[in-house]
Design an enzyme around this catalytic site. Structure first.
Site, mmCIF file in Angstrom:
data_model
loop_
_atom_site.group_PDB
_atom_site.id
_atom_site.type_symbol
_atom_site.label_atom_id
_atom_site.label_comp_id
_atom_site.label_asym_id
_atom_site.label_seq_id
_atom_site.Cartn_x
_atom_site.Cartn_y
_atom_site.Cartn_z
ATOM 1 C CG ASN A 150 -1.601 7.030 7.273
ATOM 2 O OD1 ASN A 150 -2.613 6.385 7.549
ATOM 3 N ND2 ASN A 150 -1.186 7.201 6.048
ATOM 4 N N GLY A 226 -4.127 -0.543 6.475
ATOM 5 C CA GLY A 226 -3.058 -0.607 7.473
ATOM 6 C C GLY A 226 -1.873 -1.374 6.916
ATOM 7 C CB THR A 230 -2.263 -5.569 10.300
ATOM 8 O OG1 THR A 230 -1.145 -5.020 10.983
ATOM 9 C CG2 THR A 230 -3.457 -5.600 11.210
ATOM 10 C CD GLU A 248 -7.288 -0.279 -0.742
ATOM 11 O OE1 GLU A 248 -6.169 -0.062 -1.234
ATOM 12 O OE2 GLU A 248 -8.255 -0.653 -1.418
ATOM 13 C CB CYS A 282 -0.095 4.378 2.191
ATOM 14 S SG CYS A 282 -1.597 5.165 1.607
ATOM 15 C CD GLU A 461 -11.142 0.649 0.691
ATOM 16 O OE1 GLU A 461 -10.824 1.766 1.113
ATOM 17 O OE2 GLU A 461 -11.340 -0.332 1.421
#
Ligand code: NAD
Length: 484
Positions: A150, A226, A230, A248, A282, A461
Site C-alpha cells: 500500500n 502486512g 500473514t 505491524e 492501514c 517501530e
C-alpha cells in the site's frame, strides 16, 4: 518487457529459477513488467552475502554508516519525480500523492535513522557504592524485512533504514504486487556505495521468498508489515526459532466525532482519513462515529463532498482517487460492499466499480463509498476492508462510543474530534489503539512509537524503539570495590 532484478551481494541479478511473475499496472489493468519468481535458493545466496558483509559493516563507525545512508536519502530526493511516477504506475495511487507523501517520506526515513544512530545512547545504571551497570547495544546480525503494497517505498525504507543504521545486514522483500521502487532503490544503493551484501533485496511471492526469510536459521530478527493472517504465519515459523519479531498488522480504525469539533477542519480531514490512497492505508478511519446531534449535518456535507472526489487516471494532476492495487483486491472490496447491503446497510454514495475510458478502460477503480444503517458488531464493521469504503454510525454518550470503538479484534489507530480538552485526554486513554490522533490525522513525528495492539501487531517501530529492536542489549555489571 522490463525485467526487475534481485539485488544480492551488491549486484543486480536474475533469480536462480530464471522464471518471472507478471507485474500489473492497476490503472490500465495490464502487465507492464516482470518480477523475479525467487525462492529459497536466492534467499540462501542473499544470506550468505549478508553473513560475509556483517563483520565489516557492524564495526564500521556509525558516522560512516550514517554518511552512506544520507547519500541514499539524497539520491532518492534527486530521483523523486522518477520514483513517484514509478510508484503510481505500480500501485495505482495518484502521482501527486506519491510525490507529496510516499517518496518524500522515504527520504525522511533514511535521513532520520542516519542521524538518529549518531545520537543513539545506551543506558548506565549505577548501584551507589556497589557497582556500575552499562548496556552494550550491538547489531543483531542478519535481519529480515518484509513489506506490503500500500505504501511501497515508504514502508520498505521505514524498515531497512533503522536496521542498516544500527549496523545489521538486511534481507528485504518488497510486496510482489508493487516491487518497482524497491528495485529502483537497489540501483541507488549501488550508486551510493553501500558495500556489497549489506542490503539484499529479493523479489517474489510471500509463500516462497517470505517464508524462506521466516525460516532461515541465520536471520535472527524479522520486521514485518502486512496482513494479520500473514503475521500469524510468520510468527508460527519464526517464534519457535526464538527470532526477534516486530509485526505491524491490519486495522479497523474508529474515527470519533463529537458535536463540539471544529466542523470544517474535521470534514476536510475526514475526507482524507477515509479515502487517501483509495482507503488503502492501514491508518485510515473506516468506522466513523458521529455524536447524534451532529449526525444529519455531517452526513449531508460528507456525502456531498465525497461525491465530488475526482476519480481518474493516476497520472493526471487533478486526480484524487486512483486505481485499486489489484483485480483480486478490487473484487474483495466489492464483495464487502455487497455484504454490507446483505447486513442491512444503505449505500449513501458510491458502491460500484468505475468503468473508465481511454487507457484506463480495463483499470480497477471503485467509487468512494459511504454506508449507514449497520450495527457496530456486523462483519462490515469489524473486518478489515482496506479500500475506499467507510461506514457512519451515530452515538449518544462518550461511554457508548468508547465501547463501540473498542469492539473489534484490532487496535492500530484511532481519530478523535473534540474541542473539550478534558474529554480528549479521557477518551484517548480508553481507546485500545497504539496510536490516537486528536483533531488531526497522519501527523507523524518519526521519534514516536508506532504500532498496534491485539490483532494489529506486536512491538513498536519508529525512533528509539526501532533502534532498540535492531540491537541486542547486553548488560555489563562491574563491581566497585571501594565505592565511587
Ligand atoms: P500481506 O500480508 O498479504 O503481504 C505483506 C507481505 O508479506 C508481502 O511482501 C507478501 O509477499 C508477504 N507474505 C505473504 N505471505 C507470506 C508468508 N506466508 N510468509 C512470509 N511473507 C509473506 O499484506 P498486503 O496485502 O501486502 O498488505 C495489506 C495489509 O497490510 C493490510 O492488512 C494492512 O492493514 C496491513 N498494513 C499494516 C500497516 C501497519 O503499519 N500496521 C501498514 C500498512 C499495511
Amino acid at each position: 518487457m522490463n525485467k526487475i532484478k534481485n539485488y544480492i551481494n551488491g549486484e543486480l541479478i536474475s533469480p536462480l529459477s530464471d522464471s518471472y511473475i507478471d507485474n500489473y499496472e492497476p490503472a490500465a489493468g495490464k502487465v507492464y513488467s516482470l518480477i523475479p519468481d525467487s525462492d529459497e535458493r536466492d534467499i540462501n545466496c542473499a544470506v550468505e552475502a549478508a553473513v560475509k558483509a556483517f563483520p565489516v559493516w557492524s564495526v564500521t563507525p556509525a558516522e560512516e554508516r550514517s554518511k552512506i545512508l544520507l547519500k541514499i536519502a539524497s539520491l532518492i530526493q534527486k530521483n523523486l519525480d522518477k520514483l513517484a511516477i514509478a510508484e503510481s504506475i505500480d500501485n495505482g495511487k495518484p502521482v501527486s500523492l506519491a510525490k507529496s507523501v510516499d517518496i518524500p517520506r522515504a527520504v525522511k526515513n533514511f535521513e532520520f535513522f542516519a542521524t538518529a544512530i549518531i545520537h543513539f545512547a545506551s543506558e548506565a545504571h549505577i548501584m551507589e557504592d556497589k557497582a556500575i551497570n552499562y548496556t552494550l547495544r550491538n547489531p543483531i546480525g542478519v535481519v529480515g524485512a518484509i513489506s506490503p503494497w500500500n505504501l511501497p517505498l515508504y514502508l520498505f525504507t521505514w524498515k531497512i533504514a533503522p536496521a542498516l543504521a544500527a549496523g545489521n545486514c538486511v534481507i528485504a522483500k518488497p510486496s510482489e504486487i508493487t516491487p518497482m521502487t524497491a528495485y529502483l532503490l537497489s540501483e541507488l544503493c549501488i550508486e551510493a556505495g553501500l558495500p556489497a551484501g549489506v542490503l539484499n533485496i529479493v523479489h517474489g511471492y510471500g509463500h516462497k521468498v517470505g517464508k524462506a526469510i521466516s525460516a532461515h536459521p541465520d536471520i535472527k530478527a524479522i520486521t514485518f508489515t502486512g496482513g494479520t493472517k500473514t503475521g500469524a504465519d510468520i510468527a508460527s515459523i519464526a517464534a519457535p526459532m526464538f527470532k526477534k519479531l516486530s509485526l505491524e498488522l491490519g486495522g479497523k480504525n474508529p474515527n470519533i466525532i463529537f458535536a463540539d469539533c471544529r466542523f470544517d477542519e474535521m470534514l476536510e480531514t475526514t475526507i482524507r482519513s477515509s479515502f487517501s490512497n483509495q482507503g488503502e492505508i492501514c491508518l485510515c478511519g473506516s468506522r466513523i462515529f458521529i455524536e447524534k446531534t451532529l449526525y444529519d449535518r455531517f452526513k449531508n456535507d460528507f456525502v456531498d463532498r465525497v461525491k465530488k472526489l475526482e476519480i481518474g487516471d493516476p497520472n493526471k494532476p487533478g486526480t484524487e482517487q486512483g486505481a485499486i492495487v489489484s483485480k483480486q483486491h478490487m473484487e474483495k472490496i466489492l464483495s464487502y460492499i455487497e455484504l454490507a447491503q446483505e447486513e442491512g446497510g444503505k449505500i449513501l454514495c458510491g458502491g460500484n466499480r468505475v468503468n473508465m475510458d481511454g487507457r484506463c478502460k480495463n483499470g480497477w477503480f471503485i467509487e468512494p463509498t459511504v454506508i449507514e444503517g449497520l450495527t457496530h458488531t456486523c462483519r462490515t464493521n469489524t473486518e478489515e476492508i482496506f479500500g475506499p469504503v467507510v461506514t457512519i454510525q451515530s452515538f449518544d454518550t462518550e461511554e457508548e462510543v468508547i465501547e463501540k470503538a473498542n469492539c473489534t479484534e484490532y487496535g492500530l489507530a484511532s481519530i478523535l474530534w473534540t474541542e473539550n480538552l478534558t474529554r480528549a485526554h479521557r477518551v484517548s486513554a480508553q481507546i485500545k489503539t497504539g496510536i490516537v490522533w486528536v483533531n488531526c490525522w497522519m501527523l507523524r513525528d518519526l521519534r514516536t512509537p508506532f504500532g498496534g495492539m491485539n490483532s494489529s501487531g506486536v512491538g513498536r517501530e519508529g525512533g528509539l524503539e526501532a533502534l532498540r529492536f535492531f540491537t541486542e542489549p547486553r548488560n555489563v555489571c562491574v563491581k566497585i570495590e571501594d565505592g565511587l
